[in-house]
Enzyme design. Structure first.
Site, PDB file in Angstrom:
ATOM      1  N   THR A 327      20.770 -37.841 -62.433  1.00 57.96           N
ATOM      2  CA  THR A 327      20.390 -39.238 -62.208  1.00 57.96           C
ATOM      3  C   THR A 327      19.835 -39.826 -63.496  1.00 57.96           C
ATOM      4  OG1 THR A 327      19.009 -40.741 -60.889  1.00 57.96           O
ATOM      5  CG2 THR A 327      18.094 -38.578 -61.367  1.00 57.96           C
ATOM      6  N   HIS A 379      11.208 -24.524 -55.717  1.00 56.39           N
ATOM      7  CA  HIS A 379      10.516 -23.330 -56.201  1.00 56.39           C
ATOM      8  C   HIS A 379      10.697 -22.143 -55.252  1.00 56.39           C
ATOM      9  CE1 HIS A 379       8.179 -21.272 -59.003  1.00 56.39           C
ATOM     10  NE2 HIS A 379       7.099 -22.031 -59.085  1.00 56.39           N
TER      11      HIS A 379
END
Length: 408
Positions: A327, A379
């Site tokens: 993006t 994560h």
């Protein structure tokens, strides 16, 4: 001959749709392939066109209705001509309604028109109606009010005596306008997905900065030759960043993976989603097998997807899948941001504005065009070490573009 016009077949990922807007009304003539109605789903706006020439005989659903896949929308009478009296003399004036018919006309006023009449205590007998069968529309009332105001004589207002300035500030006299509109289906779905991404993933963002001087020099040197060699395709930065991301994803496959329940799915290909901003919201069309595409192919595909997104021409298939997303908030002036993941993907790369800054190079202060890069990752799957190394790999490839070609 009656022809049924049905909604498109929705893919499995789309449960239903909503009638966004009718572009034709009952009794109107339509031509083959002319737009009749728009269907808004969670991901795209689908256009339904006329299969043949004819007249829209009946509308079976209204704007705002929720519809299922292949549900009947309207019936078309094939080859039937319709008279259009309004077209015979569009400039003819419509006579004002006499007082005897005011009660009948008042009953035919729409809610918006009736509200204006009541608020301003207007005499509907003096208003010319241009709607069907002489109905008075909201536009007729607004035109009447405008004409009446312009025809009113202007008198000079008396000059008041100077008034003492009050010690306390006066309250504002302007209108405090508020507008409440329902959230579109696409915007609601975007909001839901973004909220789920922040609540259902262990999202973390790491940052780095990249010197854009080598890339800008390469672009400046080959821009014209590139455009001529590739049929007008312009050389931008997105193509190089997509190729750099593909190369880095090969080195760190966990950033290109996804979580499916208790399983980790490692993708042996790079399908890169490119975030595109539209009036309806952010959409992410996907470049299939971007690792096998040339920079020119990537640039041409991104431009094509941007144009189709603007015109609501993207399909569900265009935005399905994707293993990683890029993006670019820099086109709007963003200096730094934390992009939100697009589940089930585990990584998204954010590009930002190129800003000249003083940098220390070999003990000297040099002004360089710098860009902040941001990598948001899940994560649960991607460790901090892999995320940082991935971002450093992208940085090294961009600062030395020859590495992309040589895969170094």
């Amino acid at each position: 001959m009656a022809i049924e016009i049905k909604a498109p077949a929705f893919p499995e990922s789309v449960a239903d749709g909503e009638v966004a807007a009718w572009h034709k009304q009952e009794g109107e003539a339509v031509s083959r392939d002319e737009l009749i109605v728009e269907i808004e789903t969670d991901k795209v706006v689908m256009e339904v066109v006329a299969p043949e020439d004819g007249v829209l005989a009946k509308m079976h659903v209204q704007e705002g209705d929720t519809i299922a896949s292949e549900q009947l929308l309207a019936t078309l009478e094939q080859g039937v001509a319709v008279a259009t009296p309004a077209a015979e003399d569009s400039t003819a004036e419509v006579p004002a309604i006499d007082a005897a018919a005011q009660e009948d006309v008042a009953a035919l006023l729409g809610p918006a028109a009736r509200q204006l009449v009541e608020e301003h205590q207007l005499d509907i007998g003096k208003i010319a109606g241009t709607g069907k069968n002489g109905r008075i529309t909201k536009e007729d009332i607004l035109k009447h009010m405008k004409d009446t105001a312009s025809a009113a004589p202007v008198t000079a207002a008396p000059v008041p005596e100077p008034a003492a300035v009050p010690d306390v500030p006066l309250a504002p006299t302007g209108e405090r306008v508020e507008k409440r509109v329902p959230m579109t289906r696409m915007r609601a779905k975007i909001a839901e997905r973004l909220l789920n991404a922040t609540q259902e993933t262990a999202m973390l963002t790491t940052f780095n900065e990249v010197n854009m001087a080598p890339m800008m020099a390469l672009r400046s040197k080959y821009r014209e030759k590139f455009e001529k060699a590739h049929n007008g395709t312009r050389l931008g930065f997105m193509g190089m960043f997509v190729k750099a991301a593909c190369e880095a994803l090969k080195r760190y496959p966990e950033v290109n993976a996804s979580i499916d329940g208790n399983d980790v799915v490692y993708h042996g290909y790079q399908d890169i989603g490119v975030a595109v901003s539209t009036e309806g919201g952010l959409v992410v069309p996907v470049l299939r097998d971007a690792d096998f595409m040339s920079v020119a192919d990537v640039e041409a595909a991104i431009r094509d997807m941007g144009l189709r997104a603007r015109d609501n021409k993207l399909t569900i298939e265009d935005m399905t899948g994707g293993t990683f997303t890029v993006t670019n908030g820099g086109v709007f002036g963003s200096l730094m941001s934390t992009p939100i993941l697009n589940p089930p993907q585990t990584g998204i790369l954010g590009m930002h504005k190129i800003q000249e800054r003083p940098m220390a190079v070999n003990g000297e202060v040099v002004i360089l065009p710098m860009m902040y890069l941001a990598l948001s990752y899940d994560h649960r799957l991607v460790d901090g070490k892999s995320a940082v190394q991935f971002l450093v790999a992208v940085k090294d490839l961009i600062e030395d573009p020859a590495r992309i070609l040589l895969q170094l």
